[in-house]
Design a protein around this motif. Sequence first.
Motif, PDB file in Angstrom:
ATOM      1  N   THR A  65      44.189  44.013  48.741  1.00  0.00           N
ATOM      2  CA  THR A  65      43.467  44.623  47.613  1.00  0.00           C
ATOM      3  C   THR A  65      42.581  45.793  48.032  1.00  0.00           C
ATOM      4  O   THR A  65      42.020  46.471  47.174  1.00  0.00           O
ATOM      5  CB  THR A  65      42.602  43.556  46.924  1.00  0.00           C
ATOM      6  OG1 THR A  65      41.726  42.954  47.892  1.00  0.00           O
ATOM      7  CG2 THR A  65      43.465  42.473  46.301  1.00  0.00           C
ATOM      8  N   GLU A  80      32.857  43.557  48.417  1.00  0.00           N
ATOM      9  CA  GLU A  80      33.166  44.248  47.166  1.00  0.00           C
ATOM     10  C   GLU A  80      34.044  45.488  47.403  1.00  0.00           C
ATOM     11  O   GLU A  80      34.951  45.777  46.615  1.00  0.00           O
ATOM     12  CB  GLU A  80      31.872  44.652  46.460  1.00  0.00           C
ATOM     13  CG  GLU A  80      31.096  43.472  45.890  1.00  0.00           C
ATOM     14  CD  GLU A  80      29.808  43.876  45.204  1.00  0.00           C
ATOM     15  OE1 GLU A  80      29.299  43.096  44.390  1.00  0.00           O
ATOM     16  OE2 GLU A  80      29.308  44.986  45.488  1.00  0.00           O
ATOM     17  N   LYS A 126      37.446  44.613  47.595  1.00  0.00           N
ATOM     18  CA  LYS A 126      37.917  44.068  46.319  1.00  0.00           C
ATOM     19  C   LYS A 126      38.480  42.648  46.478  1.00  0.00           C
ATOM     20  O   LYS A 126      39.535  42.309  45.937  1.00  0.00           O
ATOM     21  CB  LYS A 126      38.973  44.990  45.699  1.00  0.00           C
ATOM     22  CG  LYS A 126      38.440  46.394  45.424  1.00  0.00           C
ATOM     23  CD  LYS A 126      39.429  47.231  44.646  1.00  0.00           C
ATOM     24  CE  LYS A 126      38.919  48.656  44.452  1.00  0.00           C
ATOM     25  NZ  LYS A 126      37.625  48.716  43.739  1.00  0.00           N
ATOM     26  N   ASN A 143      38.125  39.075  45.403  1.00  0.00           N
ATOM     27  CA  ASN A 143      37.531  38.318  44.306  1.00  0.00           C
ATOM     28  C   ASN A 143      36.851  37.050  44.820  1.00  0.00           C
ATOM     29  O   ASN A 143      37.299  36.433  45.783  1.00  0.00           O
ATOM     30  CB  ASN A 143      38.598  37.952  43.269  1.00  0.00           C
ATOM     31  CG  ASN A 143      39.160  39.180  42.575  1.00  0.00           C
ATOM     32  OD1 ASN A 143      38.459  40.167  42.394  1.00  0.00           O
ATOM     33  ND2 ASN A 143      40.440  39.119  42.214  1.00  0.00           N
ATOM     34  N   ALA A 144      35.790  36.658  44.178  1.00  0.00           N
ATOM     35  CA  ALA A 144      35.058  35.401  44.402  1.00  0.00           C
ATOM     36  C   ALA A 144      34.188  35.429  45.655  1.00  0.00           C
ATOM     37  O   ALA A 144      33.073  34.889  45.655  1.00  0.00           O
ATOM     38  CB  ALA A 144      36.011  34.205  44.448  1.00  0.00           C
ATOM     39  N   SER A 178      30.463  36.522  45.369  1.00  0.00           N
ATOM     40  CA  SER A 178      29.608  35.507  44.729  1.00  0.00           C
ATOM     41  C   SER A 178      29.329  34.341  45.670  1.00  0.00           C
ATOM     42  O   SER A 178      28.209  33.824  45.720  1.00  0.00           O
ATOM     43  CB  SER A 178      30.270  34.991  43.445  1.00  0.00           C
ATOM     44  OG  SER A 178      30.254  35.982  42.436  1.00  0.00           O
TER      45      SER A 178
END
Length: 568
Positions: free
Chosen positions: A230, A336, A339, A341-342, A345
């Motif tokens: 990604t 980030e 890219k 995901n998750a 967080s």
Amino acid sequence: MQIPFGRRRESGDTDVEKASTNASEAGQGHGQQQLDPKVMDPNAGESNLTQEQEEMLHRKLKGRHMQMIAIGGSIGTGLFVGSGSALQSGGPASLVIDFIIIGIMLFFTVHALGELAVMYPVAGAFYTYSCRFIDPAWGYAMGLNYALNWLVVLPLELTAAGITLQYWPGARDIHISVWITVFLVTVVIINLFGVRGYGEVEYVLGMLKIIAVIGFIITAIIINCGGVPTDPRGYIGGRYWHNPGAFRHGFKGFCSVFVTAGFAFAGTELVGLAAAEADNPRKSLPKATKQVFWRISLFYIVGLTMIGLVVPSNDDRLLNASGGNTAASPFVIALELAKINALPSIFNVVITLAVISVANSSTYGSTRTLHALAERRMLPSWFGYVDKRGRPMFSLIIALLFGCLGYINEAAAGDEVFNWLMALSGLSQFFTWGSINLAHIRFRHAWKAQGRSMDEIPFHAAGGIVGSYLGLGLNILVLIAQFYIAVWPLGEPMSAKYFFQNYLAAFFVALFYLGYKIYKKDWSFYIPLQDIDLDSGRRDMNISEELAKDREEKAQWPRWKKIWHLFC
């Protein structure tokens, strides 16, 4: 015979010799006997607590607690968030070089502290060593400086924890004061369980932080090699060291990183402070001290090297890398940018837990130092009260009340007040670390001057007295570099306000030192080597035979085992 409670040592008094003799007699045949804390430091005054008031701190920290405190105990916003502002100010090369310099300094400092703490596992640790081996006035200044540092760090960390949660949109709708309350209550609950609660929480949170940093390093290597599908950047390599460049803002940028590095390493010395509450410091402290090598090399140096490879130092988000803003954390930004995901967080959860860990550590550091100051009549006696569960209750109440300063965010001038609070803690660690090195130097010279054998010292610092001289010198150089930045700031016009906000801690140290000298009317600058008490406070006495057996056993080890034992 013990020194009367109400008597202070005068110049030329022989109480030191008497205390040393009494300590030796008390230790005959009782290697684990705890000496009366009232004779631990005849230079600084004796405790005036009554027998009914005084309870001993409980020795409930196990070896695993000590090792985790050493490895991951204070990894928090300084590394996870503050390193972002350092990257932006100095660039990736300055970031790594400055952290290596501070790491080398800390390696020798913690080893010096380890030698002293194994020998004298007393309440107050390095503050006590400054009183005993340097000068009572300097020890008083170092004790208040260290306690004040952690007292103001608590509300800062509570605020940082609230800001951390605002990374998620849903949490932004809840006022930050609610989160400050939640985290303050959490810290209160942890401390109600005493030192064992502190040790268990640090063990669990420290393990999580270690796993997270190792996981990030592996992920960053994959990102850098172009292994994330990604990530639109593909293979990165050393791209960001060429553009925008390895260094930013020249020599000023290089010097400006030192305070951030010092803040990130703050708390490394807590392993020595915890010695008084360790069940077997002679066994657990040397191992814990050696773990600092891995903490410095793996978590800081390797981790930040990877940060400099996968995050460009001119990323606009790094400008906001302060006050716990995890959206500006280079660790989160790296994930980030790829890219993934998750993972951002998930890492933000780790940062939140790390902030709680540092808040917990700050409470421990301040309360134990306040307690030790009271034990030596340098603060009112009620600061030294310890309940039956081994909790310094009044000191704990004061520390938690300081946590309420986090609500200053409600005031219009809250940011300004917080800047001045941060000024109190900015340089505090460098004074503490420098004093540890100086105390070790004085201890070694006194040991030699009084004709003691090095074989009586259970644990020898890796760098010996030379390492302490190097550590002290590096601390002085960092203070000089910060004075330069305070006078000629990076990207700011010269101003008295900026100077004091960056060098205020030095003036408080001078104020405490001179205040003590004036009050006591004692203008001597140091304790003569022959007058330094080398026996009071030793938990293990007359263990020469046991130490000789240990050395004989280690002499038979194969080379690989000796090398392993040097670092583990």
